[in-house]
Design a protein around this motif. Structure first.
Motif, short mmCIF file in Angstrom:
data_model
loop_
_atom_site.label_atom_id
_atom_site.label_comp_id
_atom_site.label_asym_id
_atom_site.label_seq_id
_atom_site.Cartn_x
_atom_site.Cartn_y
_atom_site.Cartn_z
N LYS A 89 -60.75 -47.74 -9.87
CA LYS A 89 -61.93 -46.90 -9.67
C LYS A 89 -61.58 -45.65 -8.86
N LYS A 90 -60.63 -45.76 -7.96
CA LYS A 90 -60.20 -44.61 -7.16
C LYS A 90 -59.35 -43.64 -7.97
N GLY A 91 -58.91 -44.05 -9.16
CA GLY A 91 -58.07 -43.18 -9.97
C GLY A 91 -56.59 -43.37 -9.72
N ASP A 92 -56.23 -44.51 -9.14
CA ASP A 92 -54.83 -44.78 -8.80
C ASP A 92 -54.08 -45.58 -9.86
N GLN A 93 -54.59 -45.63 -11.09
CA GLN A 93 -53.94 -46.44 -12.12
C GLN A 93 -52.52 -45.97 -12.41
N ALA A 94 -52.26 -44.67 -12.34
CA ALA A 94 -50.91 -44.16 -12.60
C ALA A 94 -49.94 -44.62 -11.51
N ARG A 95 -50.39 -44.56 -10.26
CA ARG A 95 -49.54 -44.99 -9.14
C ARG A 95 -49.26 -46.48 -9.23
N ILE A 96 -50.28 -47.28 -9.53
CA ILE A 96 -50.11 -48.73 -9.64
C ILE A 96 -49.11 -49.05 -10.75
N THR A 97 -49.23 -48.37 -11.88
CA THR A 97 -48.34 -48.60 -13.02
C THR A 97 -46.90 -48.23 -12.66
N ARG A 98 -46.72 -47.08 -12.04
CA ARG A 98 -45.38 -46.64 -11.62
C ARG A 98 -44.76 -47.62 -10.63
N ASN A 99 -45.54 -48.01 -9.63
CA ASN A 99 -45.03 -48.94 -8.60
C ASN A 99 -44.66 -50.29 -9.19
N PHE A 100 -45.44 -50.76 -10.16
CA PHE A 100 -45.13 -52.02 -10.82
C PHE A 100 -43.78 -51.92 -11.52
N CYS A 101 -43.58 -50.85 -12.26
CA CYS A 101 -42.31 -50.66 -12.98
C CYS A 101 -41.14 -50.61 -12.01
N THR A 102 -41.29 -49.86 -10.96
CA THR A 102 -40.22 -49.76 -9.95
C THR A 102 -39.95 -51.13 -9.33
N GLY A 103 -41.02 -51.86 -9.05
CA GLY A 103 -40.90 -53.18 -8.43
C GLY A 103 -40.16 -54.20 -9.27
N ILE A 104 -40.23 -54.08 -10.58
CA ILE A 104 -39.52 -55.03 -11.44
C ILE A 104 -38.21 -54.44 -11.97
N GLY A 105 -37.89 -53.24 -11.51
CA GLY A 105 -36.59 -52.66 -11.83
C GLY A 105 -36.47 -52.00 -13.19
N ILE A 106 -37.58 -51.48 -13.72
CA ILE A 106 -37.50 -50.76 -14.99
C ILE A 106 -37.88 -49.31 -14.78
N SER A 107 -37.64 -48.47 -15.76
CA SER A 107 -37.99 -47.06 -15.65
C SER A 107 -39.49 -46.91 -15.42
N GLU A 108 -39.84 -45.94 -14.58
CA GLU A 108 -41.24 -45.68 -14.30
C GLU A 108 -41.95 -45.15 -15.53
N VAL A 109 -43.16 -45.59 -15.73
CA VAL A 109 -44.03 -45.03 -16.77
C VAL A 109 -45.35 -44.68 -16.12
N LYS A 110 -46.01 -43.70 -16.68
CA LYS A 110 -47.35 -43.34 -16.23
C LYS A 110 -48.34 -44.14 -17.08
N PHE A 111 -49.55 -44.29 -16.58
CA PHE A 111 -50.56 -45.03 -17.32
C PHE A 111 -50.76 -44.41 -18.70
#
Length: 180
Positions: A89-111
């Motif tokens: 709701k805050k509009g942080d879906q792109a940050r959440i998606t990027r952080n998830f990718c980084t956290g599991i060790g794959i290339s960052e993607v945007k929402f």
């Protein structure tokens, strides 16, 4: 992250924009005809509004997505189809998606990359520009064509579809353009 998994899966299998997914209600899903009606979008500053193009559209539900859709359909029809994490709701879906990718060790993607992947995969599977444009809601053909280039659709052999033959006698310069 199970809430986000559901959101990401629906984005990847529908090509819907983040705001369209957020605004999606169970009543927008027609299980019998396997269609999702996209009629509205969410904007963190405005709230619920029309789609980006101002046009409604329908998206066919892929067979592989049906089990998740059926799971999400449990509950009142007028309620949201997807979970709504506060960060979304805050509009942080792109940050959440990027952080998830980084956290599991794959290339960052945007929402939005989930939408781009949906579109390019449709092209790679042989969908026409008109089909893709209708499903994703592009008003301008140039927008859809950008994704076609990104898809790197193989054009090998496409000219063999022409039903034009060269004459056997090269002295005869007439080409049959109406088939053999």
């Amino acid at each position: 992250k199970t809430d986000w998994y559901k959101i990401w899966a629906l984005a990847l299998f529908s090509g819907m924009r983040s705001g369209e997914l957020y605004a999606l209600l169970r009543q927008d899903v027609d299980l019998n005809n396997k269609l999702i009606s996209v009629t509205k979008s969410f904007n963190k500053h405005i709230g619920i509004k029309s789609t980006k193009s101002g046009r409604n559209r329908r998206i066919p539900i892929a067979d592989n997505l049906m089990p998740l859709i059926k799971e999400l359909m449990v509950g009142p029809k007028h309620e949201p189809l997807l979970p709504r994490p506060y960060d979304w709701k805050k509009g942080d879906q792109a940050r959440i998606t990027r952080n998830f990718c980084t956290g599991i060790g794959i290339s960052e993607v945007k929402f939005h990359d989930l939408r781009a992947t949906f579109i390019t995969q449709l092209f790679a599977a042989g969908a026409s520009i008109a089909e893709v444009q209708a499903i994703v809601g592009h008003v301008d053909l140039k927008t859809t064509q950008r994704y076609l280039r990104l898809a790197g659709v193989d054009v090998a052999g496409v000219t063999n579809r022409l039903d034009i033959t060269l004459p056997q006698d090269h002295m005869n310069k007439v080409v049959n353009m109406f088939g053999t």
